[in-house]
Design a protein around this motif. Sequence first.
Motif, PDB file in Angstrom:
ATOM      1  N   ILE A   1       0.871  -1.192   0.000  1.00  9.30           N
ATOM      2  CA  ILE A   1       0.000   0.000   0.000  1.00  9.30           C
ATOM      3  C   ILE A   1       0.904   1.237   0.000  1.00  9.30           C
TER       4      ILE A   1
ATOM      5  N   VAL B   1     -11.383   3.477  -6.833  1.00  8.79           N
ATOM      6  CA  VAL B   1     -12.050   2.162  -6.856  1.00  8.79           C
ATOM      7  C   VAL B   1     -12.909   2.022  -5.590  1.00  8.79           C
TER       8      VAL B   1
ATOM      9  N   TYR C   1      -8.878  -6.612  -5.373  1.00  7.90           N
ATOM     10  CA  TYR C   1      -7.542  -6.242  -4.903  1.00  7.90           C
ATOM     11  C   TYR C   1      -7.183  -6.916  -3.585  1.00  7.90           C
TER      12      TYR C   1
ATOM     13  N   VAL D   1     -15.128   0.444  -2.478  1.00  8.36           N
ATOM     14  CA  VAL D   1     -14.710  -0.583  -1.528  1.00  8.36           C
ATOM     15  C   VAL D   1     -15.120  -1.991  -1.962  1.00  8.36           C
TER      16      VAL D   1
ATOM     17  N   ARG E   1     -15.380  -3.281  -4.799  1.00  6.93           N
ATOM     18  CA  ARG E   1     -14.508  -3.812  -5.852  1.00  6.93           C
ATOM     19  C   ARG E   1     -13.105  -4.068  -5.324  1.00  6.93           C
ATOM     20  N   LYS E   2     -12.709  -3.278  -4.322  1.00 14.66           N
ATOM     21  CA  LYS E   2     -11.378  -3.516  -3.736  1.00 14.66           C
ATOM     22  C   LYS E   2     -11.354  -4.856  -3.003  1.00 14.66           C
TER      23      LYS E   2
ATOM     24  N   VAL F   1      -8.590  -6.786  -0.573  1.00 11.05           N
ATOM     25  CA  VAL F   1      -8.635  -5.937   0.620  1.00 11.05           C
ATOM     26  C   VAL F   1      -9.731  -6.435   1.563  1.00 11.05           C
TER      27      VAL F   1
ATOM     28  N   ILE G   1      -2.212   0.280  -4.666  1.00 11.16           N
ATOM     29  CA  ILE G   1      -1.990  -1.078  -4.172  1.00 11.16           C
ATOM     30  C   ILE G   1      -1.144  -1.790  -5.207  1.00 11.16           C
TER      31      ILE G   1
ATOM     32  N   GLY H   1     -11.575   2.638   0.254  1.00 12.38           N
ATOM     33  CA  GLY H   1     -12.387   2.967  -0.918  1.00 12.38           C
ATOM     34  C   GLY H   1     -13.759   3.522  -0.581  1.00 12.38           C
TER      35      GLY H   1
ATOM     36  N   VAL I   1      -5.561   3.111  -6.996  1.00 14.29           N
ATOM     37  CA  VAL I   1      -6.909   2.580  -6.751  1.00 14.29           C
ATOM     38  C   VAL I   1      -7.757   3.579  -5.974  1.00 14.29           C
TER      39      VAL I   1
END
Lengths: 297, 240
Positions: free
Chosen positions: B2, B69, B78, B71, B73-74, B80, B61, B50, B66
Amino acid sequence: MVQFFSDVLIRTVDLALIAVGLSCVYSLIRFPNIALVQYAVAGSFLALLLQGAGLPLPVAGLLACLLVGGLAVLLNVTVFERLLASGSAIAMVGSLAVTMILSAVFLVVFGPDSRRFDLDSHPVIRVLDARLTVHQLTAVGLTAGAVIVLALLLFRTTLGRSMRATATNRVLAAATGIDARLITNTVVFLSGVLAALGGIGLALKGEMNIQLGMDVLLPVFAAAILGGLGNALGAVAGAVIIATAETLVTNVNLGPLVGEPLLFLPASYATAMSFLILVAALLVRPHGLFVNEVKRV
Amino acid sequence: MIDVSNVRAGYGDGADILNGISLHAAGGEIVTILGPNGCGKSTLLKCIAGFLAPRAGTVAIDGEDVGAVPVHRKVRGYGVGFVPQTDNVFATLSVSENIRLGARHLPRAEREGRFDALMRQYPTLAAKQNRKASALSGGERQILSLVRALIAGPKILLLDEPSAGLSPLMMHEVFDAIAGIRDDTGMCIVMVEQNAFEALGIADRAYVLTLGTVAMEGRARDLLADPSMRELYLGGSVAG
């Protein structure tokens, strides 16, 4: 007595699906969407139009439900989402405006006259002492089937768990990877489908006209509120209570109380009775009777 | 893993809460974000997660920006995991439903395998898996919230005040669980905390915020020994 219970059942069917739709959508967007009663009108008339175009009624009904579900999503995205940014009271007033607009559109498109589905006639069926028509039984079956499918969806599928999670805590749902907007629009679609199916059920048992939605508006709201707004299955219980109250008012012979052989209250008192019960219940349980007993959507 | 670089952020039309903050967190370490109330700790975490898009600066990230982007989708795209400070369980759902929701995008067999493994690892939750989450104690809810994030197999875990409202005993249990997650999985953990000294006890590095800027940063053990930290958390300032 059996006839009384069958009358309660039939009235419950009138109210249940629209009340469930109202409750479902309230659980996610936190405002009571009055326009839902017009989705019931749209469902019944679209099914009639599609049947008139040559489709068998079950197919016409299914297509009508899907189309009304789509209309519900369209209105949610283009109107209600934006109004909600200004608060739930504004969105509710907006939904009243949409109700009036849809009513005007229906008047222009469908006209003021009552219509009926093209249905085969069947003899009345006697169930114990009660007399029921095939179309009434069909409406009962449709409603029971829809409620069972909804309950299975809510409690036995991942989508249902996501819906309940989003209704419980939208922020946490997003943090769990749930697309809350997608889930909300899925529920809005389902509420449109349920309202349309409710409208088709109403029309199956008699006539349809553009007043059909407004006729059930108050008892549907009473049922949804009584069941605990946002509690889908509670709305069914609310519909049973309202239907029982309305049927009692119009079926009980009050004659002996005033020294007359027969005295029945006019049917117009039914709505007043349902609201009397609603007010009394809410004084005791302000958030509805079943808010703790049945899971929120 | 991060990289937060010169981020400015705030809510609505309001003033900036974060005034050009930079932060780095790598895999296998716990980075804790400390500071007095209103300094922007939770806002920074929401920016990374996010919930809030930065007005300026970047949140990256693995080198990819991001910041915009959302939350949900994170979480899926990603890796998360986010554990909020309060309202961190779905109260009307059962414990097992809460946990499984975290992995609902995984194939059923994989989801159930991970669920079983986590139930073995956290027997307290296993014993209550059919109860409503609302029936759990504060500490159990915090553990449930952690487990719900873990079942998705995240590579980054964001924790917003995991000890909030817990008894000292439960707080130690939760911090032990967090340290165990880092040691067992090599996950990158970013944790906002009010209990500075407890958090520094398990963290590898820390950032101390004041008024939306980084006032101090460094290795946790160094900050623990720093007199200005004691000043800050006993009501003094970080001047100098």
